[in-house]
Scaffold this active site. Structure first.
Site, PDB file in Angstrom:
ATOM      1  N   CYS A 114     -15.082  -6.365   2.015  1.00 37.69           N
ATOM      2  CA  CYS A 114     -14.409  -6.037   3.107  1.00 37.69           C
ATOM      3  C   CYS A 114     -15.034  -6.236   4.408  1.00 37.69           C
ATOM      4  CB  CYS A 114     -13.292  -5.054   3.192  1.00 37.69           C
ATOM      5  SG  CYS A 114     -12.359  -4.857   1.696  1.00 37.69           S
TER       6      CYS A 114
ATOM      7  N   ASN B 215      -3.920  -5.108   3.247  1.00 38.51           N
ATOM      8  CA  ASN B 215      -5.529  -5.063   3.371  1.00 38.51           C
ATOM      9  C   ASN B 215      -5.963  -6.558   2.797  1.00 38.51           C
ATOM     10  OD1 ASN B 215      -8.413  -5.115   2.950  1.00 38.51           O
ATOM     11  ND2 ASN B 215      -8.100  -3.073   1.708  1.00 38.51           N
TER      12      ASN B 215
ATOM     13  N   HIS C 141     -11.068  -2.440  10.226  1.00 37.55           N
ATOM     14  CA  HIS C 141     -10.623  -3.184   8.875  1.00 37.55           C
ATOM     15  C   HIS C 141      -9.401  -2.439   8.638  1.00 37.55           C
ATOM     16  CE1 HIS C 141     -10.072  -4.174   4.891  1.00 37.55           C
ATOM     17  NE2 HIS C 141     -10.802  -3.311   4.306  1.00 37.55           N
TER      18      HIS C 141
HETATM   19  N1  COA Z   1       3.490   4.404  -5.915  1.00 37.10           N
HETATM   20  C1  COA Z   1       3.697   5.649  -6.556  1.00 37.10           C
HETATM   21  N2  COA Z   1       2.630   6.408  -6.728  1.00 37.10           N
HETATM   22  C2  COA Z   1       1.515   5.963  -6.654  1.00 37.10           C
HETATM   23  C3  COA Z   1       1.205   4.778  -6.349  1.00 37.10           C
HETATM   24  C4  COA Z   1       1.932   3.941  -5.872  1.00 37.10           C
HETATM   25  N3  COA Z   1       2.035   2.555  -5.558  1.00 37.10           N
HETATM   26  N4  COA Z   1      -0.170   4.747  -6.282  1.00 37.10           N
HETATM   27  C5  COA Z   1      -0.602   5.799  -6.967  1.00 37.10           C
HETATM   28  N5  COA Z   1       0.563   6.705  -7.173  1.00 37.10           N
HETATM   29  C6  COA Z   1       0.570   8.175  -7.676  1.00 37.10           C
HETATM   30  C7  COA Z   1      -0.749   8.376  -8.370  1.00 37.10           C
HETATM   31  O1  COA Z   1      -0.457   7.817  -9.988  1.00 37.10           O
HETATM   32  C8  COA Z   1      -0.795   9.953  -8.490  1.00 37.10           C
HETATM   33  O2  COA Z   1       0.396  10.381  -9.246  1.00 37.10           O
HETATM   34  P1  COA Z   1       0.043  11.692 -10.094  1.00 37.10           P
HETATM   35  O3  COA Z   1      -0.023  13.020  -8.978  1.00 37.10           O
HETATM   36  O4  COA Z   1       1.419  11.917 -10.770  1.00 37.10           O
HETATM   37  O5  COA Z   1      -1.219  11.783 -10.739  1.00 37.10           O
HETATM   38  C9  COA Z   1      -0.397  10.105  -6.950  1.00 37.10           C
HETATM   39  O6  COA Z   1       0.282   9.001  -6.388  1.00 37.10           O
HETATM   40  C10 COA Z   1      -1.442  10.558  -6.133  1.00 37.10           C
HETATM   41  O7  COA Z   1      -2.539   9.498  -6.325  1.00 37.10           O
HETATM   42  P2  COA Z   1      -3.751   9.408  -5.461  1.00 37.10           P
HETATM   43  O8  COA Z   1      -4.845   8.393  -6.007  1.00 37.10           O
HETATM   44  O9  COA Z   1      -4.189  10.790  -5.394  1.00 37.10           O
HETATM   45  O10 COA Z   1      -3.195   9.142  -4.099  1.00 37.10           O
HETATM   46  P3  COA Z   1      -3.829   8.889  -2.677  1.00 37.10           P
HETATM   47  O11 COA Z   1      -3.172   9.656  -1.758  1.00 37.10           O
HETATM   48  O12 COA Z   1      -5.230   9.095  -2.663  1.00 37.10           O
HETATM   49  O13 COA Z   1      -3.512   7.549  -2.173  1.00 37.10           O
HETATM   50  C11 COA Z   1      -4.641   5.166  -1.985  1.00 37.10           C
HETATM   51  C12 COA Z   1      -3.893   6.294  -3.041  1.00 37.10           C
HETATM   52  C13 COA Z   1      -5.335   4.244  -2.903  1.00 37.10           C
HETATM   53  C14 COA Z   1      -3.336   4.788  -1.089  1.00 37.10           C
HETATM   54  C15 COA Z   1      -5.515   6.001  -1.282  1.00 37.10           C
HETATM   55  O14 COA Z   1      -6.638   6.710  -2.023  1.00 37.10           O
HETATM   56  C16 COA Z   1      -6.554   5.023  -0.486  1.00 37.10           C
HETATM   57  O15 COA Z   1      -5.847   4.379   0.689  1.00 37.10           O
HETATM   58  N6  COA Z   1      -7.652   5.114  -0.379  1.00 37.10           N
HETATM   59  C17 COA Z   1      -8.473   4.036   0.324  1.00 37.10           C
HETATM   60  C18 COA Z   1      -8.397   2.807  -0.215  1.00 37.10           C
HETATM   61  C19 COA Z   1      -8.896   1.857   0.553  1.00 37.10           C
HETATM   62  O16 COA Z   1      -9.212   1.881   1.489  1.00 37.10           O
HETATM   63  N7  COA Z   1      -9.504   0.655  -0.233  1.00 37.10           N
HETATM   64  C20 COA Z   1      -9.948  -0.427   0.506  1.00 37.10           C
HETATM   65  C21 COA Z   1     -11.212  -0.387   0.356  1.00 37.10           C
HETATM   66  S1  COA Z   1     -11.896  -1.754   1.285  1.00 37.10           S
END
Ligand code: COA
Length: 318
Positions: free
Chosen positions: A110, A275, A245
């Protein structure tokens, strides 16, 4: 000497995929994606490759500047998702628009577009090009695991481009790589040969530890931007926009808070575009430019983070 921006361009595929569309085949919801990520919809290719999108964005930038392909003698394309290893995206664009000189791809996830700007600055410094086309282009949809709700909901496809000429508008920059695959790992397809029979086989997919990526992103943005501004003898008051980003709206909100800045200086399109990896910063830049928001002579910050891990921040003058 580095570069000055001449024009910008961008392109996203016509096909819009909403959160409700995703919920048709994934255990997810519009509410979850909107609250946790800030995306409402993204554009997903139906056969257009990263190179196809890059050509449209490049043509857009050429038209905006009243230039022709033959006026370009350097093309750098930042991409993770070229569907041909060779010729790459940059070489394919060169052929399509009738440019000449040097064309190559680079991969810094990215952060790629800002890595590519820095690379182009080196060519201008050494007088080895006259006009450069720098592109970020991604068909993320071809490398996603569409059964993994933790990753596939956050990405989109698209391309952004900028045309550069020699100038002194790259004020300061800081790029870094912290090599490792524990936080983000993008797998290619496993290859079996007559001489190697792998036990494990995989298709291309993105592994991402979401929470660690989130921390890395917030830390990169909130550490590197103030450090770079200080190094350049600038403050938040000197900056008209932070073009960051577009990975997660909550990351962007953290950045506004920690930088103690004005939210109006942080344009966002993540709700509509998602993204798009290396294309994220140049698509947003083009949107600002086309909306007439970039005033000549004003300073703005570009900043991105991503797989590698990589981070890139630059202060530039429009
Ligand atoms: N829909 C519904 N539930 C979802 C889901 C979705 N699309 N994706 C994950 N979950 C669930 C998980 O399974 C988890 O369930 P559980 O509690 O029963 O185990 C719960 O939501 C929480 O998951 P978690 O991974 O802790 O969520 P989060 O708040 O960290 O959000 C992201 C996940 C990926 C959105 C977040 O971590 C994020 O944006 N991180 C940065 C990613 C990024 O910037 N990537 C680009 C890099 S360039």
């Amino acid at each position: 000497m580095s570069f000055r921006f001449v024009s910008t361009g961008s392109y996203v595929p016509e096909n819009v995929v909403t959160n409700d569309d995703l919920a048709q085949f994934l255990d997810t919801s519009d509410e979850w994606i909107t609250q946790r990520v800030g995306i409402k919809e993204r554009h997903i290719s139906q056969g257009e490759s990263a190179a196809d999108m890059a050509i449209r964005a490049a043509q857009n930038a050429l038209d905006a500047a009243g230039l022709k392909g033959e006026d370009i003698d350097l093309i750098i394309a930042a991409t993770l998702t070229a569907d041909h290893r060779c010729p790459g995206v940059a070489a394919t664009v060169q052929n399509a628009i009738g440019a000449h000189g040097i064309a190559f791809d680079m991969s810094a996830a990215c952060s790629g577009f800002i890595f590519a700007l820095e690379t182009a600055a080196g060519y201008f410094e050494r007088n080895t090009c006259t006009r450069a086309l720098v592109i970020g282009a991604e068909q993320m949809s071809r490398i996603l695991d569409w059964t993994d709700r933790g990753t596939c909901v956050i990405f989109g496809d698209g391309a952004g481009a900028a045309i550069l000429e020699k100038g002194d508008n790259l004020i300061a920059s800081k790029l870094f790589t912290r090599g490792g695959n524990e936080v983000i790992d993008i797998f290619d397809v496993t290859v079996e040969t007559p001489f190697y029979h792998p036990e494990e086989k995989w298709m291309p997919h993105v592994f991402m530890n979401g929470q660690e990526t989130f921390k890395f992103a917030v830390n990169t943005i909130t550490t590197d931007i103030p450090a770079l501004l200080e190094e350049a003898g600038l403050t938040d008051d000197d900056i008209s926009y932070y073009v960051l980003h577009q990975a997660n709206v909550r990351i962007l909100q953290f950045a506004v808070k920690r930088l103690k800045s004005n939210p109006d200086k942080f344009p966002m399109n993540i709700d509509r575009i998602g993204n798009t990896s290396a294309a994220s910063v140049p698509i947003l830049l083009d949107e600002l430019n086309r909306a007439g928001k970039l005033e000549r002579g004003k300073l703005f910050v570009l900043s991105a983070f991503g797989g590698g891990l990589t981070g890139a921040t630059a202060v530039v003058r429009w």
